[in-house]
Design a protein around this motif. Structure first.
Motif, PDB file in Angstrom:
ATOM      1  N   ASP A 206       0.781  -1.389  -0.037  1.00  0.00           N
ATOM      2  CA  ASP A 206       0.057  -0.061   0.106  1.00  0.00           C
ATOM      3  C   ASP A 206       0.800   1.193   0.032  1.00  0.00           C
ATOM      4  OD1 ASP A 206      -3.004   0.883   0.379  1.00  0.00           O
ATOM      5  OD2 ASP A 206      -1.595   2.143   1.574  1.00  0.00           O
ATOM      6  N   CYS A 207       0.274   2.292  -0.742  1.00  0.00           N
ATOM      7  CA  CYS A 207       1.193   3.438  -0.941  1.00  0.00           C
ATOM      8  C   CYS A 207       0.179   4.572  -1.518  1.00  0.00           C
ATOM      9  CB  CYS A 207       2.518   3.405  -1.590  1.00  0.00           C
ATOM     10  SG  CYS A 207       3.336   4.812  -1.674  1.00  0.00           S
ATOM     11  N   PRO A 238      -1.307  -1.198  -5.553  1.00  0.00           N
ATOM     12  CA  PRO A 238      -0.156  -1.774  -4.959  1.00  0.00           C
ATOM     13  C   PRO A 238       1.096  -1.241  -5.712  1.00  0.00           C
ATOM     14  CG  PRO A 238      -1.114  -3.263  -5.970  1.00  0.00           C
ATOM     15  CD  PRO A 238      -2.189  -2.054  -6.022  1.00  0.00           C
ATOM     16  N   TYR A 239       1.960  -0.805  -4.846  1.00  0.00           N
ATOM     17  CA  TYR A 239       3.480  -0.299  -5.502  1.00  0.00           C
ATOM     18  C   TYR A 239       4.321  -1.460  -5.455  1.00  0.00           C
ATOM     19  CZ  TYR A 239       5.702   0.180  -1.126  1.00  0.00           C
ATOM     20  OH  TYR A 239       6.487  -0.175  -0.040  1.00  0.00           O
ATOM     21  N   GLU A 243       9.240  -0.070  -9.016  1.00  0.00           N
ATOM     22  CA  GLU A 243       8.859   1.076  -9.429  1.00  0.00           C
ATOM     23  C   GLU A 243       9.308   2.258  -8.715  1.00  0.00           C
ATOM     24  OE1 GLU A 243       4.262   0.919 -10.143  1.00  0.00           O
ATOM     25  OE2 GLU A 243       4.669  -0.374  -8.709  1.00  0.00           O
ATOM     26  N   PHE A 244       9.760   2.282  -7.624  1.00  0.00           N
ATOM     27  CA  PHE A 244      10.513   3.289  -6.836  1.00  0.00           C
ATOM     28  C   PHE A 244      11.882   3.924  -7.542  1.00  0.00           C
ATOM     29  CE2 PHE A 244       6.913   3.554  -3.808  1.00  0.00           C
ATOM     30  CZ  PHE A 244       6.915   4.990  -3.647  1.00  0.00           C
ATOM     31  N   GLY A 268       4.176 -14.524  -3.006  1.00  0.00           N
ATOM     32  CA  GLY A 268       3.297 -14.121  -2.189  1.00  0.00           C
ATOM     33  C   GLY A 268       2.859 -12.526  -2.739  1.00  0.00           C
ATOM     34  N   ALA A 269       2.246 -11.932  -2.085  1.00  0.00           N
ATOM     35  CA  ALA A 269       1.788 -10.443  -2.309  1.00  0.00           C
ATOM     36  C   ALA A 269       1.662  -9.685  -0.957  1.00  0.00           C
ATOM     37  CB  ALA A 269       0.607 -10.314  -3.083  1.00  0.00           C
ATOM     38  N   ASP A 270       1.877  -8.473  -1.056  1.00  0.00           N
ATOM     39  CA  ASP A 270       1.630  -7.514   0.141  1.00  0.00           C
ATOM     40  C   ASP A 270       0.400  -7.085   0.079  1.00  0.00           C
ATOM     41  OD1 ASP A 270       4.385  -7.898   1.347  1.00  0.00           O
ATOM     42  OD2 ASP A 270       4.842  -6.941  -0.778  1.00  0.00           O
TER      43      ASP A 270
END
Length: 306
Positions: A206-207, A238-239, A243-244, A268-270
């Motif tokens: 999340d962001c 989601p990021y 990407e950053f 997995g996934a955040d």
């Protein structure tokens, strides 16, 4: 006039700016901070207030015709958790007392995406029952308690509660060495010309950029009608750390950032926040993706320490 407590903090200041953009008069309270961000200078009324002082809080209503309250003021825990809870619960109860006494239309209050900790579904949405779970920080524990305290305190008062489950917010005014989100320190290192510690490329979650979060809160505060009392506030996207890194490299000639492959914890996934309800009831859509937010933040930091 809309009251924003903690209105010189990161989220509060951007909420105040968004309310101004919507044509509203805004009064912000501050306790320890004295510097007004450049984008608010001369546009808001600033009141010095310790929100734990009930009489001082209620006196605001004698000086201003307050129609709605956005309660974002809070403290940082020290070694005494009881003192932290006492301070922030007292501030919350005084804000609720003011809302009832003044008969405001709407009372928006900061909760946290941390309320969902323990749910395995992704993304997190407002209809998920909140689990009983070990929470990672005292602030999250307080924010989770805010929700029933607010809704029960305002029951039958005519004041509509708006619980803001706020996601991972960053941008202008964020602590550049934030202990709560690792991206600001990562970007700050790059801006200093240092090579930051490598991140795992596919970690993320999340962001939301601060100006987007402020606009979402402003829309929830001022919407003609709301169908719910609880809303997720974030980008709904989601990021990833990749990407950053790519966004930083795009604006920094010659910059090469090392990333570790995959995810630190394996496949997995955040988790991240679903904002379908927010969008449906207010029309909110985020303006800033990762690339745009990094470019905007780097430009801001050229002339600002945080």
């Amino acid at each position: 006039m809309i009251l924003v407590t903690g209105g010189l903090g990161m989220i509060g200041a951007h909420t105040a700016q968004a309310l101004l953009d919507l044509g509203h008069e805004v009064v912000v309270t501050t306790h320890r901070r004295t510097e007004v961000p450049s984008f608010l200078a001369g546009q808001v009324t600033v009141e010095s207030l310790d929100v734990t002082d009930r009489e001082a809080f209620l006196a605001l209503g004698e000086r201003h015709d307050i129609s709605d309250i956005v309660h974002l003021a809070g403290s940082i825990p020290d070694e005494d958790p009881v003192d932290f809870f006492r301070t922030d619960v007292t501030g919350l109860l005084n804000a609720l007392d003011a809302a009832r006494t003044w008969g405001v239309r709407r009372f928006a209050v900061a909760s946290s995406l941390g309320a969902y900790v323990g749910r395995t579904e992704i993304p997190w949405h407002e209809e998920l029952p909140l689990p009983t779970a070990q929470l990672p920080h005292l602030i999250i524990a307080f924010k989770k308690a805010v929700e029933p305290l607010t809704t029960h305190s305002l029951q039958g008062s005519g004041v509509q509660p708006v619980v803001l489950r706020i996601g991972t917010i960053w941008g202008p005014l964020v602590d550049p060495e934030s202990p709560f989100f690792y991206i600001p320190p990562y970007i700050s290192a790059v801006l200093r010309g240092e090579q930051p510690k490598p991140l795992y490329a596919d970690d993320g979650g999340d962001c939301c950029y601060a100006s987007d979060a402020g606009r979402a809160i402003a829309l929830l505060t001022t919407a003609e009608t709301l169908r719910h009392d609880t809303y997720n506030v974030s980008s709904g996207r989601p990021y990833t750390n990749r990407e950053f890194a790519e966004a930083l490299q795009a604006i920094t000639p010659g910059l090469k950032l090392d990333l570790l492959p995959g995810r630190q914890a394996g496949p997995g996934a955040d988790p991240y926040l679903d904002i379908t309800r927010l969008t449906h009831d207010t029309g909110f859509e985020p303006t800033f993706d990762v690339a745009k937010s990094v470019a905007d933040y780097a430009a801001w930091r050229t002339n600002n320490p945080r």
